[in-house]
Design an enzyme around this catalytic site. Structure first.
Site, PDB file in Angstrom:
ATOM      1  N   GLY A  23       2.883   1.939  10.828  1.00  0.00           N
ATOM      2  CA  GLY A  23       3.042   3.528  10.556  1.00  0.00           C
ATOM      3  C   GLY A  23       3.857   3.808  11.760  1.00  0.00           C
ATOM      4  N   GLU A  81      -7.102   4.623   7.881  1.00  0.00           N
ATOM      5  CA  GLU A  81      -6.387   6.033   7.699  1.00  0.00           C
ATOM      6  C   GLU A  81      -7.567   6.465   7.005  1.00  0.00           C
ATOM      7  OE1 GLU A  81      -2.610   5.627   5.872  1.00  0.00           O
ATOM      8  OE2 GLU A  81      -1.952   4.656   7.286  1.00  0.00           O
ATOM      9  N   HIS A 111      -9.612   0.772   4.549  1.00  0.00           N
ATOM     10  CA  HIS A 111      -8.592   1.235   6.331  1.00  0.00           C
ATOM     11  C   HIS A 111      -8.467   2.165   6.403  1.00  0.00           C
ATOM     12  CE1 HIS A 111      -4.288   1.977   6.271  1.00  0.00           C
ATOM     13  NE2 HIS A 111      -3.603   1.075   5.819  1.00  0.00           N
ATOM     14  N   GLU A 156      -5.247  -5.118  10.870  1.00  0.00           N
ATOM     15  CA  GLU A 156      -4.155  -4.414  10.926  1.00  0.00           C
ATOM     16  C   GLU A 156      -4.918  -3.615  12.090  1.00  0.00           C
ATOM     17  OE1 GLU A 156      -2.712  -2.378   6.776  1.00  0.00           O
ATOM     18  OE2 GLU A 156      -4.270  -1.747   6.607  1.00  0.00           O
ATOM     19  N   SER A 208       3.408  -2.499  10.716  1.00  0.00           N
ATOM     20  CA  SER A 208       4.384  -2.602   9.932  1.00  0.00           C
ATOM     21  C   SER A 208       5.357  -3.089  10.363  1.00  0.00           C
ATOM     22  CB  SER A 208       5.338  -1.975  11.835  1.00  0.00           C
ATOM     23  OG  SER A 208       4.739  -0.345  12.301  1.00  0.00           O
ATOM     24  N   ASN A 218       1.035  -0.752   0.189  1.00  0.00           N
ATOM     25  CA  ASN A 218       0.096  -0.054   0.510  1.00  0.00           C
ATOM     26  C   ASN A 218       0.843   1.095  -0.330  1.00  0.00           C
ATOM     27  OD1 ASN A 218      -1.874   1.944   0.453  1.00  0.00           O
ATOM     28  ND2 ASN A 218      -2.431   1.397   2.109  1.00  0.00           N
ATOM     29  N   LYS A 227       0.034   4.109  -0.376  1.00  0.00           N
ATOM     30  CA  LYS A 227      -0.404   5.273   0.518  1.00  0.00           C
ATOM     31  C   LYS A 227      -0.296   6.199  -0.238  1.00  0.00           C
ATOM     32  CE  LYS A 227       0.493   3.242   4.429  1.00  0.00           C
ATOM     33  NZ  LYS A 227       0.120   3.749   6.392  1.00  0.00           N
TER      34      LYS A 227
HETATM   35  C1  PEP Z   1      -0.569   0.104   5.752  1.00  0.00           C
HETATM   36  O1  PEP Z   1      -0.215   0.782   4.847  1.00  0.00           O
HETATM   37  O2  PEP Z   1      -2.030  -0.723   5.078  1.00  0.00           O
HETATM   38  C2  PEP Z   1       0.349  -0.199   6.600  1.00  0.00           C
HETATM   39  C3  PEP Z   1      -0.007  -1.560   7.155  1.00  0.00           C
HETATM   40  O3  PEP Z   1       1.490   0.274   6.635  1.00  0.00           O
HETATM   41  P1  PEP Z   1       2.842  -0.158   7.632  1.00  0.00           P
HETATM   42  O4  PEP Z   1       3.202  -1.530   7.080  1.00  0.00           O
HETATM   43  O5  PEP Z   1       3.489   1.172   7.452  1.00  0.00           O
HETATM   44  O6  PEP Z   1       2.697  -0.144   9.007  1.00  0.00           O
END
Ligand code: PEP
Length: 242
Positions: free
Chosen positions: A161, A87, A85, A155, A194, A5, A7
């Site tokens: 992040g 975010e 997601h 997640e 992460s 992803n 983003k």
């Molecule tokens: C994500 O964008 O869904 C994500 C898990 O980001 P990161 O790996 O940076 O934590």
């Protein structure tokens, strides 16, 4: 499955770097989800990965300035769409009902949805993680059980992040719970939060972890390649154990 992803990151230069360096693996379904504006450029470069979008609108057409429809993403070569997601739940105030509408819009266009679910740190501290995830799942699947084309991404919001990763045991516990709520679904359940080359193998080794949704580490071809490699090895090991 390993899905990257991007983003709100990416450029034509990054796409060229990926085109030169991305190593696909026949055993791992690999997906990149760039900002939708870059879909055409990525398709032209012939990357060794499927393509997806990070969001779709519930409607196919209409007065919805700035939005994109699932059907448009398909026309540009996408096979998958993220929905829900964290975010977007946070920044765009997407409710479980809005996420469900997007999920079904993706299916309408034959775009495989990747439904993101997960609890915040406060919810986990309050011991509410299972209730939160169950409600996120039920909002989408009350209309019908998931299929083998659907993907669920667990997640934990506190791990996205932040550099903090759920332990393999925490990931497995929630993935097992999701599988139970969805009554042994054939949908894949991938972990996000992460994921990086140093923790991917341990996470993917867990029985109900079917891959990863990767944010930060998906912006670097070498790191992304090594996560794909970890998924391939975990897959091979699981088949050998079965
Ligand atoms: C994500 O964008 O869904 C994500 C898990 O980001 P990161 O790996 O940076 O934590």
């Amino acid at each position: 499955m390993v899905a990257g992803n991007w983003k709100l990151h990416g450029s034509l230069q990054l796409i060229d770097r990926f085109a030169a360096a991305l190593l696909g693996n026949a055993a791992v379904e690999t997906l990149l989800l760039p900002p939708a504006l870059y879909l055409a450029a990525m398709r032209e470069r012939g990357l060794d990965a499927k393509l997806g979008v990070q969001n779709v609108h519930a409607a196919q057409t209409g007065a919805h300035t700035g939005e994109i429809a699932a059907e448009m993403a398909v026309e540009l070569g996408a096979s998958h769409a993220l929905v829900g997601h964290s975010e977007r739940r946070r920044d765009c105030l997407e409710t479980n009902a809005a996420v469900a509408a997007k999920f079904h819009a993706a299916r309408r266009a034959a775009l495989a949805p990747i439904l993101c679910v997960g609890e915040t740190l406060d919810e986990r501290r309050a011991g509410e993680e299972n209730d939160v995830v169950r409600a996120q799942l039920e909002a989408v699947f009350e209309a019908g059980a998931p299929t083998a084309d659907d993907v669920i991404a667990y997640e934990p919001v506190w791990a996205i992040g932040t550099g903090e990763t759920a332990t393999p045991a925490q990931a497995q516990a929630m993935h097992g719970f999701i599988r139970d709520v969805l009554r042994g679904t054939p949908a894949r359940i991938i972990y996000g939060g992460s994921v990086h080359p140093g923790n991917a193998a341990a996470l993917f080794a867990e029985q109900d972890v079917d891959g990863g949704l990767v944010g930060g580490a998906s912006l670097d071809p070498a790191q992304f390649n090594s996560i794909i490699e970890a998924a391939a090895e975990a897959n091979q090991q699981k088949h050998a154990d079965a």
